[in-house]
Design an enzyme around this catalytic site. Structure first.
Site, short mmCIF file in Angstrom:
data_model
loop_
_atom_site.label_atom_id
_atom_site.label_comp_id
_atom_site.label_asym_id
_atom_site.label_seq_id
_atom_site.Cartn_x
_atom_site.Cartn_y
_atom_site.Cartn_z
N ASN A 45 5.92 -11.75 -4.39
CA ASN A 45 7.03 -10.81 -4.57
C ASN A 45 8.30 -11.57 -4.22
OD1 ASN A 45 9.05 -8.85 -4.15
ND2 ASN A 45 7.55 -7.29 -3.58
N ALA B 89 11.54 -11.03 -4.44
CA ALA B 89 12.60 -10.36 -3.67
C ALA B 89 12.21 -10.25 -2.20
CB ALA B 89 12.89 -8.98 -4.25
N ASN C 258 1.73 2.29 -5.52
CA ASN C 258 0.52 1.61 -5.04
C ASN C 258 -0.40 2.53 -4.24
OD1 ASN C 258 2.90 -0.79 -4.52
ND2 ASN C 258 1.20 -1.23 -5.89
N GLU D 165 -4.64 -2.25 -6.72
CA GLU D 165 -3.26 -2.04 -6.30
C GLU D 165 -2.69 -0.71 -6.80
OE1 GLU D 165 -1.19 -4.77 -4.61
OE2 GLU D 165 -3.25 -5.22 -4.05
N HIS E 277 2.93 -7.05 -9.91
CA HIS E 277 2.29 -5.87 -10.49
C HIS E 277 2.79 -5.69 -11.93
CE1 HIS E 277 1.96 -4.22 -6.15
NE2 HIS E 277 0.78 -4.69 -6.52
N CYS F 202 8.56 1.67 -8.36
CA CYS F 202 7.68 1.43 -7.21
C CYS F 202 7.68 2.62 -6.26
CB CYS F 202 8.14 0.19 -6.44
SG CYS F 202 7.69 -1.38 -7.19
#
Length: 457
Positions: free
Chosen positions: A31, A33, A116, A180, A259, A378
């Site tokens: 990830n 970020a 998730n 996930e 993802h 998300c």
């Protein structure tokens, strides 16, 4: 189920409330970020209020909005299971001194990304006519592996009517069944009440079924397995004609697409995706077209318009795609999309001006979440529910003006406006968090879902 459309079915976006320990620990490998912002000072209060502002704006625009509570953090039980003993203060101090990354993990507020939390099949698709939910095991990272037990209790508290809802156990927490959740799942249908087709996207095959091994990413791990996606589909009773399994492009994973919802988003008949989303783009689209009751509307963004780097940096595809009663769609994008010239130009010239139902782009500031690698998509778990199912939800979790105002006041009372990684060992933070969560569970009327509320029960 019948092929007839059910007009009373609507999509509810259940957003995760950002927890009091929201911080930037850089825990999520792959990830970009999250990794790049690790160690920065976070603002938990601002993060929670940004999330609530997005929820309220969507509610006021006519979309159904729900809320899910955060997890108990810090998870001192997890630290004790790893050998840290003594009082809470002693456990926190030892963890900070001996294993600071473990302390950061047990303080993570990552449950805010409810995409998730679980995978959902609406009752209109299920052979037994019930809504099905499977909590994700999130076994690929320790800080998220801590979530499923509480997630299951929260979902059980809300979807407790067993005549309408079926809550399945999380899959075995092994690499072969790495799951996930809905971040790698998209339901496509002409409208929410029409029987849908479920697109499951995976990064790898654990057992190498299908002959030769598929290409694999070289830089970052592939989290979702095909075996996990297939197991969830079996749990929910889905037949072959209702599902499509597609492999994520390994180059996208290596670019930071951890993802599938970082590189594609779908709703209704529309699939908005980047050219590099799927390893077999043509085969994936063909399989969807063969199975859908209504025509698929693919909206393809070529790499010439938006590079993988810009897609990941802006989270263009981690936007919320929302269906409107008139057949149009609204795309809710993070502010970072407006700041990226090529992405913003693509939104205006390719999406809004294109031959597709997307007729509006709405920009929302979720910067506190974005710095940890989570955009608008998300932050929500999509649940398609009929009118009677919505009425059967337990607890006080569907957002209205009164609940929004109470949650805002709750955040203002309990949250800090500054939290640095070194402050996670503060025993006062742990006490503040428990006090806040105890009050929240009463406010949402969901009962004793947290470990500290169940100890000695």
């Amino acid at each position: 189920m019948s092929d007839e459309r059910r007009p009373d079915y609507r999509e509810v976006n259940f957003d995760g409330l950002v927890g009091p320990t929201h911080n930037y620990a850089g825990l999520a490998l792959g990830n970009v970020a999250s990794m790049s912002h690790g160690g920065l000072v976070a603002n938990p209060k601002e993060a929670a209020l940004q999330g609530l502002a997005k929820m309220k704006a969507l509610m006021e625009a006519g979309y159904l909005q729900g809320v899910l509570p955060p997890q108990q953090r810090p998870d001192l039980g997890a630290l004790r299971a790893l050998g840290f003993t003594g009082s809470d203060e002693r456990v926190l101090a030892r963890a900070a001194g001996e294993a600071p990354q473990l302390l950061r993990a047990v303080c993570s507020a990552s449950s805010m990304w409810t995409a998730n939390a679980a995978t959902v099949t609406p009752s209109v698709d299920a052979p037994d006519g019930r809504l099905h939910l499977t909590p994700a095991n999130l076994q690929s990272s320790f800080h998220r592996f801590l979530e499923p037990a509480t997630t299951g209790r929260v979902l059980q508290a809300i979807f407790r009517d067993e005549s309408r809802f079926a809550l399945h156990p999380a899959l075995p927490a092994t690499p072969a069944f790495s799951d996930e959740g809905a971040a790698n799942h998209t339901r496509l249908a002409g409208d929410h009440g029409e029987p849908g087709v479920h697109l499951y996207v995976y990064g790898r095959e654990a057992f190498g079924w299908g002959g030769e091994s598929s290409p694999a990413p070289k830089r970052f791990p592939a989290r979702q397995t095909r075996e996990a996606s297939q197991a969830v589909a079996r749990q929910h009773g889905l037949a072959d004609h209702q599902v499509v399994f597609a492999q994520q492009h390994p180059e996208a994973i290596d670019a930071g697409v951890f993802h599938n919802d970082v590189i594609s988003v779908g709703n209704g008949p529309v699939l908005l995706y980047h050219e590099m989303a799927f390893l077999d783009e043509a085969g994936t689209l063909e399989a969807l077209r063969e199975r859908m009751h209504s025509p698929l509307i693919p909206v393809r963004v070529p790499v010439e318009a938006v590079s993988l780097e810009d897609a990941v940096g802006s989270y263009l595809f981690n936007s919320q795609l929302l269906s409107n009663p008139d057949g149009t769609m609204t795309l809710v994008v993070p502010g970072e999309c407006q700041e990226n010239e090529s992405v913003w130009r693509t939104l205006q010239d390719h999406l809004l001006a294109g031959a597709n139902p997307i007729g509006e782009v709405v920009v929302k500031d979720v910067k506190q979440s974005m710095r940890n690698g989570g955009g608008p998509a998300c932050l929500r778990l999509r649940v398609v529910l009929g009118a009677e199912e919505r009425a059967a939800l337990a607890g006080r979790v569907l957002l209205d003006d009164a609940l929004h105002d109470e949650l805002t006041a709750w955040v203002e009372r309990h949250y800090r406006d500054r939290l640095a990684p070194e402050e996670l060992a503060d025993p006062a933070l742990a006490r503040e968090s428990l006090t806040a969560l105890d009050e929240l569970s009463r406010l949402l009327e969901i009962g004793s879902v947290y470990p500290f509320q169940r100890e000695g029960a």
